[in-house]
Design a protein around this motif. Structure first.
Motif, PDB file in Angstrom:
ATOM      1  N   GLU A  41     -16.128   8.110   0.325  1.00  0.00           N
ATOM      2  CA  GLU A  41     -15.449   8.204  -0.980  1.00  0.00           C
ATOM      3  C   GLU A  41     -15.705   7.004  -1.895  1.00  0.00           C
ATOM      4  O   GLU A  41     -15.422   7.075  -3.082  1.00  0.00           O
ATOM      5  CB  GLU A  41     -13.920   8.279  -0.767  1.00  0.00           C
ATOM      6  N   ALA A  42     -16.197   5.901  -1.321  1.00  0.00           N
ATOM      7  CA  ALA A  42     -16.235   4.643  -2.073  1.00  0.00           C
ATOM      8  C   ALA A  42     -17.354   4.634  -3.115  1.00  0.00           C
ATOM      9  O   ALA A  42     -18.474   5.068  -2.840  1.00  0.00           O
ATOM     10  CB  ALA A  42     -16.439   3.478  -1.102  1.00  0.00           C
ATOM     11  N   SER A  43     -17.037   4.119  -4.312  1.00  0.00           N
ATOM     12  CA  SER A  43     -18.137   3.843  -5.245  1.00  0.00           C
ATOM     13  C   SER A  43     -18.508   2.361  -5.183  1.00  0.00           C
ATOM     14  O   SER A  43     -19.624   1.993  -5.525  1.00  0.00           O
ATOM     15  CB  SER A  43     -17.792   4.282  -6.669  1.00  0.00           C
ATOM     16  N   VAL A  44     -17.581   1.505  -4.732  1.00  0.00           N
ATOM     17  CA  VAL A  44     -17.918   0.097  -4.465  1.00  0.00           C
ATOM     18  C   VAL A  44     -17.913  -0.069  -2.944  1.00  0.00           C
ATOM     19  O   VAL A  44     -16.894   0.196  -2.293  1.00  0.00           O
ATOM     20  CB  VAL A  44     -16.866  -0.860  -5.091  1.00  0.00           C
ATOM     21  N   VAL A  45     -19.046  -0.498  -2.378  1.00  0.00           N
ATOM     22  CA  VAL A  45     -19.100  -0.705  -0.924  1.00  0.00           C
ATOM     23  C   VAL A  45     -18.301  -1.968  -0.598  1.00  0.00           C
ATOM     24  O   VAL A  45     -18.479  -3.000  -1.256  1.00  0.00           O
ATOM     25  CB  VAL A  45     -20.571  -0.868  -0.452  1.00  0.00           C
ATOM     26  N   VAL A  56       0.857  -1.194   0.000  1.00  0.00           N
ATOM     27  CA  VAL A  56       0.000   0.000   0.000  1.00  0.00           C
ATOM     28  C   VAL A  56       0.891   1.242   0.000  1.00  0.00           C
ATOM     29  O   VAL A  56       0.697   2.173  -0.796  1.00  0.00           O
ATOM     30  CB  VAL A  56      -0.945   0.004   1.227  1.00  0.00           C
ATOM     31  N   LEU A  57       1.909   1.239   0.873  1.00  0.00           N
ATOM     32  CA  LEU A  57       2.799   2.402   0.977  1.00  0.00           C
ATOM     33  C   LEU A  57       3.542   2.671  -0.331  1.00  0.00           C
ATOM     34  O   LEU A  57       3.803   3.810  -0.685  1.00  0.00           O
ATOM     35  CB  LEU A  57       3.816   2.192   2.110  1.00  0.00           C
ATOM     36  N   LYS A  58       3.882   1.575  -1.043  1.00  0.00           N
ATOM     37  CA  LYS A  58       4.622   1.735  -2.317  1.00  0.00           C
ATOM     38  C   LYS A  58       3.690   2.071  -3.477  1.00  0.00           C
ATOM     39  O   LYS A  58       4.145   2.204  -4.612  1.00  0.00           O
ATOM     40  CB  LYS A  58       5.330   0.412  -2.662  1.00  0.00           C
ATOM     41  N   GLY A  59       2.384   2.110  -3.224  1.00  0.00           N
ATOM     42  CA  GLY A  59       1.434   2.333  -4.327  1.00  0.00           C
ATOM     43  C   GLY A  59       1.402   1.151  -5.282  1.00  0.00           C
ATOM     44  O   GLY A  59       1.149   1.293  -6.478  1.00  0.00           O
ATOM     45  N   ASN A  60       1.657  -0.044  -4.742  1.00  0.00           N
ATOM     46  CA  ASN A  60       1.836  -1.246  -5.575  1.00  0.00           C
ATOM     47  C   ASN A  60       0.667  -2.233  -5.444  1.00  0.00           C
ATOM     48  O   ASN A  60       0.866  -3.435  -5.499  1.00  0.00           O
ATOM     49  CB  ASN A  60       3.149  -1.933  -5.168  1.00  0.00           C
ATOM     50  N   ALA A  61      -0.551  -1.726  -5.277  1.00  0.00           N
ATOM     51  CA  ALA A  61      -1.683  -2.642  -5.080  1.00  0.00           C
ATOM     52  C   ALA A  61      -1.842  -3.588  -6.277  1.00  0.00           C
ATOM     53  O   ALA A  61      -1.983  -4.801  -6.104  1.00  0.00           O
ATOM     54  CB  ALA A  61      -2.967  -1.849  -4.851  1.00  0.00           C
ATOM     55  N   ARG A  62      -1.813  -3.018  -7.472  1.00  0.00           N
ATOM     56  CA  ARG A  62      -2.030  -3.863  -8.658  1.00  0.00           C
ATOM     57  C   ARG A  62      -0.911  -4.900  -8.805  1.00  0.00           C
ATOM     58  O   ARG A  62      -1.156  -6.073  -9.085  1.00  0.00           O
ATOM     59  CB  ARG A  62      -2.118  -2.984  -9.914  1.00  0.00           C
ATOM     60  N   GLY A  63       0.341  -4.472  -8.573  1.00  0.00           N
ATOM     61  CA  GLY A  63       1.474  -5.392  -8.691  1.00  0.00           C
ATOM     62  C   GLY A  63       1.374  -6.507  -7.662  1.00  0.00           C
ATOM     63  O   GLY A  63       1.631  -7.682  -7.968  1.00  0.00           O
ATOM     64  N   HIS A  80      -5.574   4.810   4.130  1.00  0.00           N
ATOM     65  CA  HIS A  80      -6.652   3.828   4.334  1.00  0.00           C
ATOM     66  C   HIS A  80      -7.856   4.082   3.424  1.00  0.00           C
ATOM     67  O   HIS A  80      -8.625   3.175   3.169  1.00  0.00           O
ATOM     68  CB  HIS A  80      -7.078   3.775   5.810  1.00  0.00           C
ATOM     69  N   VAL A  81      -7.979   5.306   2.886  1.00  0.00           N
ATOM     70  CA  VAL A  81      -9.049   5.576   1.920  1.00  0.00           C
ATOM     71  C   VAL A  81      -8.509   5.457   0.492  1.00  0.00           C
ATOM     72  O   VAL A  81      -9.118   4.796  -0.355  1.00  0.00           O
ATOM     73  CB  VAL A  81      -9.666   6.977   2.159  1.00  0.00           C
ATOM     74  N   SER A  82      -7.335   6.073   0.241  1.00  0.00           N
ATOM     75  CA  SER A  82      -6.835   6.127  -1.148  1.00  0.00           C
ATOM     76  C   SER A  82      -6.579   4.724  -1.714  1.00  0.00           C
ATOM     77  O   SER A  82      -6.765   4.503  -2.917  1.00  0.00           O
ATOM     78  CB  SER A  82      -5.572   6.987  -1.235  1.00  0.00           C
ATOM     79  N   VAL A  83      -6.189   3.762  -0.867  1.00  0.00           N
ATOM     80  CA  VAL A  83      -5.952   2.398  -1.370  1.00  0.00           C
ATOM     81  C   VAL A  83      -7.223   1.820  -2.009  1.00  0.00           C
ATOM     82  O   VAL A  83      -7.161   0.984  -2.912  1.00  0.00           O
ATOM     83  CB  VAL A  83      -5.436   1.474  -0.232  1.00  0.00           C
ATOM     84  N   TRP A  84      -8.352   2.315  -1.524  1.00  0.00           N
ATOM     85  CA  TRP A  84      -9.618   1.763  -2.029  1.00  0.00           C
ATOM     86  C   TRP A  84      -9.826   2.068  -3.522  1.00  0.00           C
ATOM     87  O   TRP A  84     -10.480   1.308  -4.233  1.00  0.00           O
ATOM     88  CB  TRP A  84     -10.793   2.263  -1.175  1.00  0.00           C
ATOM     89  N   PHE A  85      -9.252   3.173  -4.004  1.00  0.00           N
ATOM     90  CA  PHE A  85      -9.407   3.486  -5.437  1.00  0.00           C
ATOM     91  C   PHE A  85      -8.711   2.407  -6.276  1.00  0.00           C
ATOM     92  O   PHE A  85      -9.226   1.986  -7.316  1.00  0.00           O
ATOM     93  CB  PHE A  85      -8.878   4.892  -5.735  1.00  0.00           C
ATOM     94  N   ASP A  86      -7.532   1.944  -5.806  1.00  0.00           N
ATOM     95  CA  ASP A  86      -6.843   0.852  -6.515  1.00  0.00           C
ATOM     96  C   ASP A  86      -7.635  -0.453  -6.392  1.00  0.00           C
ATOM     97  O   ASP A  86      -7.701  -1.240  -7.339  1.00  0.00           O
ATOM     98  CB  ASP A  86      -5.438   0.634  -5.924  1.00  0.00           C
ATOM     99  N   MET A  87      -8.191  -0.697  -5.207  1.00  0.00           N
ATOM    100  CA  MET A  87      -8.978  -1.922  -5.004  1.00  0.00           C
ATOM    101  C   MET A  87     -10.199  -1.927  -5.942  1.00  0.00           C
ATOM    102  O   MET A  87     -10.542  -2.965  -6.519  1.00  0.00           O
ATOM    103  CB  MET A  87      -9.446  -2.013  -3.548  1.00  0.00           C
ATOM    104  N   GLN A  88     -10.823  -0.783  -6.105  1.00  0.00           N
ATOM    105  CA  GLN A  88     -12.004  -0.711  -6.987  1.00  0.00           C
ATOM    106  C   GLN A  88     -11.622  -1.038  -8.424  1.00  0.00           C
ATOM    107  O   GLN A  88     -12.377  -1.711  -9.133  1.00  0.00           O
ATOM    108  CB  GLN A  88     -12.646   0.680  -6.881  1.00  0.00           C
ATOM    109  N   ALA A 128     -14.880 -10.096  -5.430  1.00  0.00           N
ATOM    110  CA  ALA A 128     -15.334  -9.158  -4.388  1.00  0.00           C
ATOM    111  C   ALA A 128     -14.092  -8.541  -3.758  1.00  0.00           C
ATOM    112  O   ALA A 128     -13.015  -9.141  -3.762  1.00  0.00           O
ATOM    113  CB  ALA A 128     -16.169  -9.890  -3.332  1.00  0.00           C
ATOM    114  N   ILE A 129     -14.257  -7.335  -3.215  1.00  0.00           N
ATOM    115  CA  ILE A 129     -13.148  -6.666  -2.514  1.00  0.00           C
ATOM    116  C   ILE A 129     -13.628  -6.217  -1.146  1.00  0.00           C
ATOM    117  O   ILE A 129     -14.827  -5.955  -0.942  1.00  0.00           O
ATOM    118  CB  ILE A 129     -12.595  -5.455  -3.317  1.00  0.00           C
ATOM    119  N   GLY A 130     -12.693  -6.156  -0.213  1.00  0.00           N
ATOM    120  CA  GLY A 130     -13.083  -5.760   1.136  1.00  0.00           C
ATOM    121  C   GLY A 130     -11.881  -5.313   1.937  1.00  0.00           C
ATOM    122  O   GLY A 130     -10.807  -5.025   1.393  1.00  0.00           O
TER     123      GLY A 130
END
Ligand code: NAP
Length: 274
Positions: free
Chosen positions: A150-154, A81-88, A115-123, A133-135
């Motif tokens: 901020e979430a568009s996917v709950v 998360v800190l590295k901005g590497n969610a997709r990787g 804790h919020v911004s990571v959710w954009f990558d998860m979406q 599903a994501i959570g």
């Protein structure tokens, strides 16, 4: 096995197998997963951080059970998360598991400031279709409140430490009001508590002719909470899944609720560092 329906229609077996420290070698992990699948488990909880995705994926592939019959959760670790590497990190989990898709992908811990911004990558991962599903995991109410603005996917799930010494009623109520399914980690109190010797639970176990572990797991299910007990032993795996032939009464549930002492075995989610 009973199922819960997540907020996007995905069905999840309400009792799964936890796999943190489930084996000291890949062979031990593999054997524990094969034994659980043979016993009827259809829900496996892992995480990139557990270092066991590869033998878990191998056990699933070689089980002879259809992929769509098994629900697999894995998790995004905080350093990614800190590295901005969610997709990787997600691609790496996909590669290690090698089971085509992931049923549920969780943010393992709320990373302060992210804790919020990571959710954009998860979406984005969810919209790609590779995670059904994501959570979240270890999100407190205040983290969820920030994210929900901020979430568009709950989020489909919030997996948190939860057992009779930490019943988390307020968090469960918040999740229920917002369509987020609560899930219990360390449902048996892990090896760090003496929960299984608790006299109130021993008495209930005698009354129902069940084990203390079975009483605790049933209590989770009665509260609408998914539980993922870990056991490396086929005998205890069998015991933990045999919780669908009895019910607890409301007074039984209240007795268990009264054991709450807000006792965490794990780190407080506001204190975690990566
Ligand atoms: N999201 C997170 O941050 C997070 C954190 C921690 C855990 N988790 C997940 O939650 C899962 C479960 O949590 P956990 O492993 O910490 O604790 P747990 O499931 O509450 O307890 C596991 C311990 O209880 C023993 N046990 C299992 N069934 C038993 C039974 N019927 N009777 C007596 N003892 C029994 C196990 O030993 P044996 O193996 O010898 O049976 C092990 O020592 C983890 O494996 C992991 O998948 C998630």
């Amino acid at each position: 096995m009973n199922f819960a329906t997540l907020n996007n229609g995905v069905e999840v077996p309400v009792l799964g197998l936890g796999t943190y420290n489930i084996g000291r070698s890949d062979d031990e992990v593999y054997n524990a997963i094969r034994s659980a699948l043979d016993l009827g488990y259809r829900h496996i909880d892992t995480a990139a951080m557990y270092g066991n995705e590869a033998p878990i994926g191998k056990a699933i592939r070689e089980s002879g059970i259809g992929r769509e019959e098994i629900f697999v959760t894995t998790k995004l670790w905080g350093s990614d998360v800190l590295k901005g590497n969610a997709r990787g990190a997600f691609e790496q989990s996909m590669h290690k598991l090698d089971i085509g898709y992931i049923d549920l992908y969780l943010v393992h811990w709320p990373v302060r400031g992210n804790h919020v911004s990571v959710w954009f990558d998860m979406q984005k991962i969810f919209l790609s279709g590779a995670a059904k599903a994501i959570g979240l995991s270890n999100y407190l109410k205040h983290h969820l409140e920030d994210l929900m603005k901020e979430a568009s996917v709950v989020p489909a799930v919030n997996q948190v430490e939860l057992h009779p010494y930490l019943i988390q009623q307020e968090l469960i109520d918040y999740c229920a009001e917002n369509g987020i399914r609560p899930e219990a980690w360390s449902p048996l109190g892990s090896s760090k508590t003496r929960l299984l010797d608790e006299p109130v639970l021993v008495e209930l176990a005698e009354k129902h002719n069940k084990s203390v572990a079975q009483i605790i797991l049933r209590w989770n299910l009665e509260r609408g909470v998914i539980a993922i007990p870990k056991s490396s032993s086929p005998e205890r795996q069998a015991e933990n899944i045999a919780v669908f032939d009895f019910r607890l009464s409301q007074p039984d549930i209240e007795k268990i609720n009264s054991l709450d002492k807000n006792h965490r075995t794990g780190i407080h989610p506001d204190k975690i560092e990566f």
